[in-house]
Scaffold this motif. Sequence first.
Motif, PDB file in Angstrom:
ATOM      1  N   GLU A 300       6.769  -0.406  -1.233  1.00  0.00           N
ATOM      2  CA  GLU A 300       6.213  -1.747  -1.493  1.00  0.00           C
ATOM      3  C   GLU A 300       6.322  -2.643  -0.261  1.00  0.00           C
ATOM      4  N   LYS A 306       0.965  -5.604  -8.447  1.00  0.00           N
ATOM      5  CA  LYS A 306       1.410  -6.701  -9.289  1.00  0.00           C
ATOM      6  C   LYS A 306       0.454  -6.894 -10.456  1.00  0.00           C
ATOM      7  N   ASN A 307       1.014  -7.235 -11.611  1.00  0.00           N
ATOM      8  CA  ASN A 307       0.195  -7.561 -12.782  1.00  0.00           C
ATOM      9  C   ASN A 307      -0.179  -9.039 -12.745  1.00  0.00           C
ATOM     10  N   LYS A 363       1.107  -9.016  -0.170  1.00  0.00           N
ATOM     11  CA  LYS A 363       1.645 -10.112  -0.980  1.00  0.00           C
ATOM     12  C   LYS A 363       0.877 -11.415  -0.774  1.00  0.00           C
TER      13      LYS A 363
END
Length: 564
Positions: A300, A306-307, A363
């Motif tokens: 990661e 990510k949900n 991210k």
Amino acid sequence: MFDWFYTLFSPIDKPDITQSLIVLLIAISVGFFIGRIRIGNVSLGVSAVMFVGLFLGHYGYRMDESILVFVRDFGLILFVYGIGIQVGPSFFSSFKKDGLLFNFLAVGTVVLGGLITYFIHVITKIDIENAVGLMSGSVTNTPGLGAAKSTLQEIQSKFPTKIFGDPTIAYAITYPLGVFGIIITIIISKSVLKIDLIKESFLLKIKTTDRENVIIHEKCRVTNQELLGKSIYQIFKELDIHNIIISRLKNSGSKVVYSPSLDSKIHHKDVLMVVGNKKEVSHFISLVGKVSTDLFIESEEDVVSKNILVTKKSATHKTLAELDLHNKFDLKVTRVIRSGLELLAQPSLELYYGDKLLIVGNKEAISEVEKIIGNSEKSLLEPDFLSLFGGLIIGIIIGSIPIFIPTLPVPLKLGFAAGPLLTALFISRYGGIGVIHSYINNGAVHFMKDLGICLFFAAVGIHAGAAFYDNFIKFNGWLWIYYGCYITFVPLIIMVLISRFVFKLNFYQLVGIMSGAYTDPAALAFSTKYLDSDIPNQSYATVYPLVTISRIFVAQLLILLFTS
């Protein structure tokens, strides 16, 4: 000094609003307490509310008539709408598998029960209103009773001088037979058919493995020399691959992981993260290379997953292709979870409010996408009364549309049962209508269903209890239970034999169809504990909506065709 308190809790023929509410709440609260009492694996559940209502009605407790009618009808509307929202997505998707066969068997049971009811009416000279009550109770179908009562009210308004029986009395008499009759049939069927549960479970697992649509991810090492140097798009085209997503790519000898585009080139020993259903993924890996044990691709550090929840209008009712997240943010959506169903993120997939997206990328980009999609759990927890009551309004409107059929005394209507149910099914299937969306969190759906059925059971129980004992003696209630046995057991036994010996259905699935064909949650709860499996839940949800609609129509047609 305490006369006011005594008045609140004393039986009275003409209660005011306060006294009516007290009786209603006592029936629900005491009924819920009694419904939790278990004898073995069986409990009355929420249906105990009706029996407490009968007890209160028998001992002189009453509700104001206008309040009682409102509570009964509003409770029914809430109950069926909640059912439709809950099972809508799985109901429509089930027709791609065994849903058509399951519904054929279940609806056939409904039709056969209706025919038996008609013959009981003709042979025994029981009024059709009471015969329909027998039928609704013998199969524990509350919406059918509600539809019958609404139809009788329509006829009564056209012919005010006529007097009709109350089907609630017969319904209450035969309801326990319906609950325990299905449970008894499940137990006897297992014994007579000599069911080996371990074997049944194994056979069902084999049957569903090839047809399973569960989305998985698998690592693939590229070894096919003919594909080297080609883009993912070229590979998909040459191999005729359609339902696969490559969410991550790691080049051989590198520790850098990135989310590839369709233009990304594939080299020798590259590692791919492949997403799709099991059969498609296995087929793709067999053509491209072999399963990989590489661990770096799951790191990661460079790429995270990510949900994200769809909670903004800017993303609702748009396809993934229209959002174009990969080209704009270098992100890839691999799966969409909707009402418990996991869907592969195809470009043409339209997003609904409340969908959960599994997104792969860096991210910073994911944070930017959250501003577009929403990802606000708080928004999903807050009740959206515009969607809820807007949907109910549409359901009531649809249920009120008159369908004129020659020779019938009044127009046929979907009514308060089928109208909201159909509306909820289609709203949940298509994500909403305009500003009305289909998302209601699970807790709210369960609360709405339980509140609705409690209000309905309490109202019909209190109303029927006033004359229950007298009618039981007058009409020989034990004889009615005897007649109800034909409606309960004959269609069920025939369906079990056809399902098992003609269509070779698995016993776990068959038990779910049996409970669903009689819309009996108590039997379903018993069967899941008795078989120690949740498999019956799936077939129950598959047949429940169509069975409910069928039972509503059968009850209405019997009343309209044969009411004297």
